[in-house]
Motif scaffolding. Structure first.
Motif, PDB file in Angstrom:
ATOM      1  N   THR A  22     -24.139   1.746  30.336  1.00  0.00           N
ATOM      2  CA  THR A  22     -23.453   2.759  31.128  1.00  0.00           C
ATOM      3  C   THR A  22     -22.678   2.061  32.224  1.00  0.00           C
ATOM      4  N   LEU A  23     -21.352   2.187  32.193  1.00  0.00           N
ATOM      5  CA  LEU A  23     -20.478   1.468  33.107  1.00  0.00           C
ATOM      6  C   LEU A  23     -19.773   2.451  34.037  1.00  0.00           C
ATOM      7  N   LEU A  24     -19.746   2.105  35.316  1.00  0.00           N
ATOM      8  CA  LEU A  24     -18.878   2.773  36.270  1.00  0.00           C
ATOM      9  C   LEU A  24     -17.695   1.847  36.518  1.00  0.00           C
ATOM     10  N   SER A  25     -16.491   2.312  36.261  1.00  0.00           N
ATOM     11  CA  SER A  25     -15.314   1.467  36.427  1.00  0.00           C
ATOM     12  C   SER A  25     -14.230   2.252  37.141  1.00  0.00           C
ATOM     13  N   MET A  26     -13.767   1.718  38.282  1.00  0.00           N
ATOM     14  CA  MET A  26     -12.691   2.369  39.032  1.00  0.00           C
ATOM     15  C   MET A  26     -11.877   1.346  39.797  1.00  0.00           C
ATOM     16  N   SER A  27     -10.636   1.712  40.042  1.00  0.00           N
ATOM     17  CA  SER A  27      -9.770   0.921  40.918  1.00  0.00           C
ATOM     18  C   SER A  27      -9.990   1.373  42.357  1.00  0.00           C
ATOM     19  N   ARG A  51      -0.970   4.158  43.808  1.00  0.00           N
ATOM     20  CA  ARG A  51      -0.877   2.708  44.042  1.00  0.00           C
ATOM     21  C   ARG A  51      -2.056   1.971  43.413  1.00  0.00           C
ATOM     22  N   LEU A  52      -3.198   2.622  43.299  1.00  0.00           N
ATOM     23  CA  LEU A  52      -4.395   1.967  42.776  1.00  0.00           C
ATOM     24  C   LEU A  52      -4.288   1.658  41.288  1.00  0.00           C
ATOM     25  N   HIS A  53      -3.385   2.315  40.580  1.00  0.00           N
ATOM     26  CA  HIS A  53      -3.271   2.109  39.137  1.00  0.00           C
ATOM     27  C   HIS A  53      -1.997   1.376  38.743  1.00  0.00           C
ATOM     28  N   GLU A  54      -1.243   0.893  39.722  1.00  0.00           N
ATOM     29  CA  GLU A  54      -0.001   0.187  39.381  1.00  0.00           C
ATOM     30  C   GLU A  54      -0.267  -1.055  38.540  1.00  0.00           C
ATOM     31  N   VAL A 180      -7.759  -3.608  44.530  1.00  0.00           N
ATOM     32  CA  VAL A 180      -6.300  -3.603  44.679  1.00  0.00           C
ATOM     33  C   VAL A 180      -5.949  -4.032  46.113  1.00  0.00           C
ATOM     34  N   PRO A 181      -5.002  -4.956  46.286  1.00  0.00           N
ATOM     35  CA  PRO A 181      -4.701  -5.482  47.619  1.00  0.00           C
ATOM     36  C   PRO A 181      -3.852  -4.510  48.446  1.00  0.00           C
ATOM     37  N   VAL A 182      -4.488  -3.447  48.895  1.00  0.00           N
ATOM     38  CA  VAL A 182      -3.819  -2.457  49.735  1.00  0.00           C
ATOM     39  C   VAL A 182      -4.881  -1.752  50.575  1.00  0.00           C
ATOM     40  N   PHE A 183      -4.520  -1.350  51.778  1.00  0.00           N
ATOM     41  CA  PHE A 183      -5.336  -0.442  52.579  1.00  0.00           C
ATOM     42  C   PHE A 183      -4.755   0.963  52.417  1.00  0.00           C
ATOM     43  N   LEU A 184      -5.523   1.875  51.826  1.00  0.00           N
ATOM     44  CA  LEU A 184      -5.044   3.257  51.723  1.00  0.00           C
ATOM     45  C   LEU A 184      -5.194   4.004  53.047  1.00  0.00           C
ATOM     46  N   GLY A 185      -6.232   3.677  53.812  1.00  0.00           N
ATOM     47  CA  GLY A 185      -6.404   4.279  55.127  1.00  0.00           C
ATOM     48  C   GLY A 185      -7.151   5.594  55.136  1.00  0.00           C
ATOM     49  N   ARG A 203     -23.463 -10.371  40.521  1.00  0.00           N
ATOM     50  CA  ARG A 203     -22.073 -10.526  40.108  1.00  0.00           C
ATOM     51  C   ARG A 203     -22.015 -11.256  38.773  1.00  0.00           C
ATOM     52  N   THR A 204     -21.283 -10.691  37.829  1.00  0.00           N
ATOM     53  CA  THR A 204     -21.199 -11.283  36.497  1.00  0.00           C
ATOM     54  C   THR A 204     -19.814 -11.778  36.142  1.00  0.00           C
ATOM     55  N   ALA A 205     -18.783 -11.339  36.896  1.00  0.00           N
ATOM     56  CA  ALA A 205     -17.430 -11.816  36.589  1.00  0.00           C
ATOM     57  C   ALA A 205     -16.513 -11.582  37.780  1.00  0.00           C
ATOM     58  N   VAL A 206     -15.601 -12.533  37.968  1.00  0.00           N
ATOM     59  CA  VAL A 206     -14.483 -12.382  38.900  1.00  0.00           C
ATOM     60  C   VAL A 206     -13.248 -12.869  38.163  1.00  0.00           C
ATOM     61  N   ILE A 207     -12.292 -11.977  37.931  1.00  0.00           N
ATOM     62  CA  ILE A 207     -11.079 -12.319  37.189  1.00  0.00           C
ATOM     63  C   ILE A 207      -9.889 -11.894  38.042  1.00  0.00           C
ATOM     64  N   GLU A 208      -9.013 -12.839  38.338  1.00  0.00           N
ATOM     65  CA  GLU A 208      -7.905 -12.580  39.244  1.00  0.00           C
ATOM     66  C   GLU A 208      -6.586 -12.475  38.486  1.00  0.00           C
ATOM     67  N   SER A 209      -5.715 -11.634  39.028  1.00  0.00           N
ATOM     68  CA  SER A 209      -4.314 -11.614  38.620  1.00  0.00           C
ATOM     69  C   SER A 209      -3.496 -11.410  39.883  1.00  0.00           C
ATOM     70  N   PRO A 210      -2.189 -11.502  39.808  1.00  0.00           N
ATOM     71  CA  PRO A 210      -1.388 -11.276  41.012  1.00  0.00           C
ATOM     72  C   PRO A 210      -1.485  -9.856  41.554  1.00  0.00           C
ATOM     73  N   HIS A 211      -1.974  -8.921  40.744  1.00  0.00           N
ATOM     74  CA  HIS A 211      -1.899  -7.512  41.105  1.00  0.00           C
ATOM     75  C   HIS A 211      -3.242  -6.896  41.475  1.00  0.00           C
ATOM     76  N   VAL A 212      -4.349  -7.500  41.024  1.00  0.00           N
ATOM     77  CA  VAL A 212      -5.663  -6.889  41.200  1.00  0.00           C
ATOM     78  C   VAL A 212      -6.718  -7.955  40.930  1.00  0.00           C
ATOM     79  N   THR A 213      -7.885  -7.775  41.529  1.00  0.00           N
ATOM     80  CA  THR A 213      -9.018  -8.651  41.238  1.00  0.00           C
ATOM     81  C   THR A 213     -10.089  -7.829  40.534  1.00  0.00           C
ATOM     82  N   HIS A 214     -10.475  -8.273  39.342  1.00  0.00           N
ATOM     83  CA  HIS A 214     -11.470  -7.558  38.543  1.00  0.00           C
ATOM     84  C   HIS A 214     -12.855  -8.115  38.873  1.00  0.00           C
ATOM     85  N   LEU A 215     -13.716  -7.274  39.424  1.00  0.00           N
ATOM     86  CA  LEU A 215     -15.071  -7.665  39.805  1.00  0.00           C
ATOM     87  C   LEU A 215     -16.067  -6.904  38.945  1.00  0.00           C
TER      88      LEU A 215
END
Length: 221
Positions: A22-27, A51-54, A180-185, A203-215
């Motif tokens: 059972t996975l909880l997954s969100m941006s 912006r969270l899904h860009e 996602v590298p943004v402050f929504l506020g 923690r089982t994974a950290v995967i980076e891209s220019p747009h988001v970090t997958h944790l």
């Protein structure tokens, strides 16, 4: 929401899948918001929340250069495809259904989708699969979703309030956050209202891209 007695394991009455979890997954924004304020059918992610899904819509995320040029092979695309391939059933809250079904014009994934609600209604069959409306709580929704998913994963898709309920009830095996590298506020934070008990994670994974970090984290019990 279902409440558990003090001597009952939250997972005790749920059938165990062979490999499915059972996975909880969100941006989530850097300040913890999984949706902006004022969620409506016109703004299903709330004001500014899109912006969270860009990261899902960049051209292949990052790229690798193949012999014949630039080939899309971004880690963002790979993560999205992996989630798509390994999801066997989806659970969502009623508000996510209300604001999303008109946009999707289908189930959000081509698998059975279970909607937590207080309103009884008949199943809604779409092009890819069916929405089933569950009125008797989290445990019933998860039990039905696990039976439908077989050896694939059950995805707790949203919204953030529904995710909080599953975490608080001890029904989540893994938490996947797309940071996602943004402050929504302002808006709705994913990890509010979890109570005062510590919830230990590995923690089982950290995967980076220019747009988001997958944790990725496993919930320790």
């Amino acid at each position: 929401m279902d409440r558990l007695g003090p001597t009952v394991s939250p997972m005790a009455d749920l059938p165990l899948a062979a490999t499915g979890r059972t996975l909880l997954s969100m941006s989530v924004s850097l300040d913890g918001f999984a949706a902006g304020p004022d969620v409506t059918t016109e703004q299903p992610m709330g004001r500014g929340g899109e912006r969270l899904h860009e990261w899902l819509f960049h051209d292949g995320g990052d790229h690798v250069v193949a012999a014949d040029g630039v080939t899309p092979a971004g880690v963002d695309v790979e993560r999205a495809r992996e989630r798509y391939a390994t999801t066997g059933a989806v659970v969502i809250g009623k508000r996510t259904f209300d604001v999303g079904v008109g946009l999707w014009q289908d189930t959000p994934f081509p698998v059975p989708c279970f909607v937590l609600t207080h309103e009884s209604r008949e199943p809604l069959t779409m092009k890819s699969d069916t929405f089933t409306f569950v009125t008797d709580g989290l445990h019933s929704a998860l039990r039905q979703a696990r039976q439908a998913a077989g050896d694939r994963h059950v995805l707790i898709m949203g919204g953030p309030t529904t995710g909080q309920q599953f975490v608080r009830a001890g029904l989540v095996d893994e938490i996947h956050v797309q940071l996602v590298p943004v402050f929504l506020g302002t808006g709705t934070r994913l990890f509010d209202h979890l109570g005062t008990d510590h919830i230990e994670l590995e923690r089982t994974a950290v995967i980076e891209s220019p747009h988001v970090t997958h944790l990725s984290f496993r919930v320790l019990r």
